[in-house]
Design a protein around this motif. Structure first.
Motif: not given
Length: 367
Positions: A145-147, A187-196, A229-235
């Motif tokens: 949350d802080k970072f 989702s946009p975040s999951r897509t970025l996870s997949m690409q990375l 990932q639910m919070r839209e952070t690529p994980t």
């Protein structure tokens, strides 16, 4: 970009499978002032949980290891990453200017000390993302949350049972872009996870072709990766697996280090879009077809060495006097696979194999 010679950055004082803060604290003291080390909270048994922050760039990456205390390979890889980041080279300077890395090297100090999957209260921290019932879970959530990270690297080990697809190749490294909903949509975040992950797989295929798997993506909101990932952070879930003959996971350590560094480099250079979801999906899913020792006995009816044609044996990892001992036990599959592979296969028709079984006192498991 040519890799820096791994032998120049590997930290030899941190090795084997049993790793806790006693093992890494001396190394952390060697980090220069460009690394900010802080105690972020305490575990159930009041042991300090530390974070290390490096760099000042806008691309923020949060990573944590040993959420499960008996999964130490990625901690060794993270230590090697920190050693690399100490180097006075242009590539490190580029990372420090473009990225801010925050690393929790051991999230579950009590679990690490006991060499258990669960924390001191017997709770699996990777099933506590919603309840946040444990201090270690609340630490990770507070740091997140802080970072406000742009990417999260969730670092784990996986058992030796996994193979790649239907092949007889072990899943030495596995990845997952966690789902964010029950239907496992993108989702946009999951897509970025997949690409990375595709970028890191591209790197690893040059070193361990055919030995990278894709972990099951069943959704569970209680798992940390799914929750972030639910919070839209690529994980990205990293799973350190078995390399032939490498039960200390020294080879896997190198591969995880290289995968993490590749991921950071791609984020640093802003080249994630060079890789595709299709490349991620082309990574075969993990099977569960391996055992540590497979005893085959085609003549079991005649010779009575075993009661069946095959006997699967799996090691149980036991902490004994500060070392991990591998104790062989009969293995029972949840679902019998169509083929079973052994990291070591022994034939009861071979006198040398029978001698090996006798020397290891394994014949008693066969009768």
């Amino acid at each position: 970009m040519k890799d820096l010679d791994y032998n120049k950055i590997m930290v030899p004082t941190i090795s084997r499978r049993y790793i806790n803060y006693d093992h890494i604290n001396e190394f952390l003291k060697t980090l220069p002032t460009s690394f900010k080390i802080e105690v972020v909270e305490e575990s159930v048994r009041k042991e300090s949980i530390k974070s290390i922050t490096f760099g000042s760039g806008t691309n923020k990456v949060l990573m944590w290891s040993q959420m499960h205390g008996n999964e130490s390979t990625t901690t060794k890889a993270v230590v090697d990453l920190l050693s690399y980041l100490k180097q006075d080279i242009a590539e490190v300077l580029e990372i420090s200017k473009s990225c801010t890395l925050k690393i929790i090297p051991i999230l579950s100090p009590d679990g690490a000390r006991d060499y258990t999957r669960v924390n001191a209260n017997g709770i699996d921290l990777n099933r506590d993302a919603q309840d946040l019932s444990q201090p270690e879970s609340r630490v990770l959530k507070a740091v997140y949350d802080k970072f406000k990270p742009d990417y999260c690297f969730n670092l784990h080990d996986q058992r030796t049972i996994f193979n790649v697809g239907d092949t007889s190749k072990p899943a030495t490294v596995s990845f997952l872009a966690p789902a964010f909903d029950q239907d496992r949509n993108n989702s946009p975040s999951r897509t970025l996870s997949m690409q990375l992950i595709a970028a890191m797989n591209d790197k690893l295929q040059k070193e361990i072709p055919g030995q990278v798997g894709r972990y099951d993506d069943g959704f569970n909101a209680n798992c940390v990766g799914d929750a972030f990932q639910m919070r839209e952070t690529p994980t990205i879930l990293f799973e350190s697996g078995h390399y032939p003959g490498d039960y200390d996971r020294d080879k896997t350590r190198v591969l995880i280090y290289k995968a993490i560094l590749k991921g950071i480099q791609v984020i640093s250079k802003g080249t994630v879009s060079d890789y595709t979801v299709e490349q991620y999906l082309s990574i075969p899913e993990n099977g569960k077809q391996f055992v540590d020792i497979l005893v085959v006995n085609p003549n079991y009816i005649e010779n009575s060495i075993t009661k069946t044609e095959i006997v699967p044996i799996q090691y149980k990892e036991v902490l004994k006097e500060g070392e991990i001992v591998f104790k062989p036990q009969l293995h029972h599959f949840d679902k019998m696979p169509k083929a079973i592979f052994g990291h070591k296969t022994l034939n009861c028709n071979d006198e040398n194999d029978i001698l090996w079984l006798k020397e290891k006192d394994l014949l008693q498991l066969l009768s």
